[in-house]
Scaffold this active site. Sequence first.
Site, PDB file in Angstrom:
ATOM      1  N   GLU A 103     -35.078 -38.944  73.751  1.00  0.00           N
ATOM      2  CA  GLU A 103     -34.594 -37.658  74.223  1.00  0.00           C
ATOM      3  C   GLU A 103     -35.691 -36.605  74.144  1.00  0.00           C
ATOM      4  O   GLU A 103     -36.556 -36.646  73.271  1.00  0.00           O
ATOM      5  CB  GLU A 103     -33.414 -37.214  73.368  1.00  0.00           C
ATOM      6  CG  GLU A 103     -32.201 -38.099  73.599  1.00  0.00           C
ATOM      7  CD  GLU A 103     -30.996 -37.651  72.792  1.00  0.00           C
ATOM      8  OE1 GLU A 103     -30.651 -36.459  72.855  1.00  0.00           O
ATOM      9  OE2 GLU A 103     -30.408 -38.494  72.125  1.00  0.00           O
ATOM     10  N   CYS A 344     -32.615 -29.496  66.675  1.00  0.00           N
ATOM     11  CA  CYS A 344     -33.411 -30.407  65.854  1.00  0.00           C
ATOM     12  C   CYS A 344     -32.537 -31.290  64.997  1.00  0.00           C
ATOM     13  O   CYS A 344     -31.559 -30.833  64.411  1.00  0.00           O
ATOM     14  CB  CYS A 344     -34.320 -29.609  64.937  1.00  0.00           C
ATOM     15  SG  CYS A 344     -35.650 -28.848  65.814  1.00  0.00           S
TER      16      CYS A 344
HETATM   17  N1  SAH Z   1     -40.252 -36.096  61.809  1.00  0.00           N
HETATM   18  C1  SAH Z   1     -40.764 -34.793  61.937  1.00  0.00           C
HETATM   19  C2  SAH Z   1     -40.462 -34.139  63.276  1.00  0.00           C
HETATM   20  C3  SAH Z   1     -39.114 -34.395  63.869  1.00  0.00           C
HETATM   21  S1  SAH Z   1     -37.757 -33.675  63.035  1.00  0.00           S
HETATM   22  C4  SAH Z   1     -40.304 -33.926  60.782  1.00  0.00           C
HETATM   23  O1  SAH Z   1     -39.431 -34.357  60.051  1.00  0.00           O
HETATM   24  O2  SAH Z   1     -40.857 -32.848  60.617  1.00  0.00           O
HETATM   25  C5  SAH Z   1     -37.906 -31.963  63.533  1.00  0.00           C
HETATM   26  C6  SAH Z   1     -37.341 -30.971  62.532  1.00  0.00           C
HETATM   27  O3  SAH Z   1     -35.920 -31.016  62.491  1.00  0.00           O
HETATM   28  C7  SAH Z   1     -37.800 -31.212  61.110  1.00  0.00           C
HETATM   29  O4  SAH Z   1     -38.168 -30.004  60.490  1.00  0.00           O
HETATM   30  C8  SAH Z   1     -36.555 -31.773  60.484  1.00  0.00           C
HETATM   31  O5  SAH Z   1     -36.584 -31.675  59.095  1.00  0.00           O
HETATM   32  C9  SAH Z   1     -35.489 -30.960  61.147  1.00  0.00           C
HETATM   33  N2  SAH Z   1     -34.141 -31.481  61.039  1.00  0.00           N
HETATM   34  C10 SAH Z   1     -33.731 -32.756  60.993  1.00  0.00           C
HETATM   35  N3  SAH Z   1     -32.397 -32.826  60.883  1.00  0.00           N
HETATM   36  C11 SAH Z   1     -31.938 -31.546  60.891  1.00  0.00           C
HETATM   37  C12 SAH Z   1     -30.649 -30.961  60.810  1.00  0.00           C
HETATM   38  N4  SAH Z   1     -29.562 -31.702  60.726  1.00  0.00           N
HETATM   39  N5  SAH Z   1     -30.569 -29.627  60.840  1.00  0.00           N
HETATM   40  C13 SAH Z   1     -31.692 -28.852  60.946  1.00  0.00           C
HETATM   41  N6  SAH Z   1     -32.927 -29.348  61.024  1.00  0.00           N
HETATM   42  C14 SAH Z   1     -33.049 -30.687  60.985  1.00  0.00           C
END
Ligand code: SAH
Length: 356
Positions: A103, A344
């Site tokens: 996605e 995210c």
């Molecule tokens: N793997 C990388 C990038 C992809 S995730 C990382 O973890 O940074 C992108 C962002 O979304 C990251 O900051 C992650 O912690 C956040 N994220 C994941 N699940 C989320 C949720 N349920 N609510 C808010 N942010 C979330």
Amino acid sequence: MSPEKKVSAEKDAHRDVHSLTRGELTELLASLGQPAFRAKQVEEWVWSKNARSFDEMTNLPKALREELASRLSMGAAVEVARQASEDGSRKYLLRLSDGVTVECVGMPSRNKLSVCASTQAGCAMGCAFCATGAAGLTRSLTAAEIYEQVMHVRDDFGERVTSVVLMGQGEPFMNYDATLAALRRLNSPDGAGIGARHLTVSTCGVIPQIMRFANEPEQFTLAVSLHSAVQRTRNALMPGVKKYSLVNLYNVMGEYVSKTGRRPTYEYALIGGVNDTDSELQALCDFCEGTLAHVNLIQLNEVEGSKFQPSTPARAEDFVRRLASVGVEATVRNSRGADIDAACGQLRQRVERRSR
Ligand code: SAH
Ligand code: SF4
């Protein structure tokens, strides 16, 4: 076709044109008796114009287009589903050449178009609050597959992409080489021509790769998912990076800043009763105070079947105030596309799951 030519055509048959370096492409074209400038022409079609077939390459002789099509594939991702959010964001589900789906999201705002792209199908890091993590890793993406998501969004909106965040599915630093190659293509004037500072990588904190990233010549932007400055809480939320302690993270970020002079962002998704307590806030202030950093507070996006709840907006404001009082810049980010699960951590391979 001579037998040798047939063998080499078969050998090339499944090579994707995106995987060829300029040198390899020039060599291939030379072996077909073509002048050197053809490589630049082909690259322009592939990378800048996002051509979907060799047939579109109208400034190449027809015979050459046919010859290339018989030797190379173009691996264009196919859109299998899309959703549009009330705020103008669009989420796409793209199917790659082997059937795997990923996605990406396009987020427009006043003359700007930001793209959130994936670096892996799924993710192996297993963060407790993340929908992608729950599904596990399917595979890493190639540089071309990362790049293509951005081009897909560009072509759908018919607008120039002004920034890219690698915050879709996957952990970019568990797929470092492809991520870097994609960033370079996105940055290149021969590619998407997006300024390095507008290209952001978000990592859950894979320390050796943070140092490697600091040493890259381009000024790409770095975001680190922190989510707690208390070791025990962070271990529970982000088991995949348990082995990289917060002390080590703190130190490597110090080195990153002194090496690059650039301000990193810490992502912090506020989870009610988990990482939004007074002691968590204190630990976060201690972690950031006196360092060059920006804290991005995100209201947790609720994930189906998860026990975690977002904090209240008032609590997010408390965090901003307290951080400001110790000289740390912080903002609360509103998730775009929350109504279409594009925010995210909510990108999940739904269609794939349904068809299993
Ligand atoms: N793997 C990388 C990038 C992809 S995730 C990382 O973890 O940074 C992108 C962002 O979304 C990251 O900051 C992650 O912690 C956040 N994220 C994941 N699940 C989320 C949720 N349920 N609510 C808010 N942010 C979330
Ligand atoms: Fe992977 Fe990032 Fe999700 Fe953690 S937050 S599981 S690292 S995509």
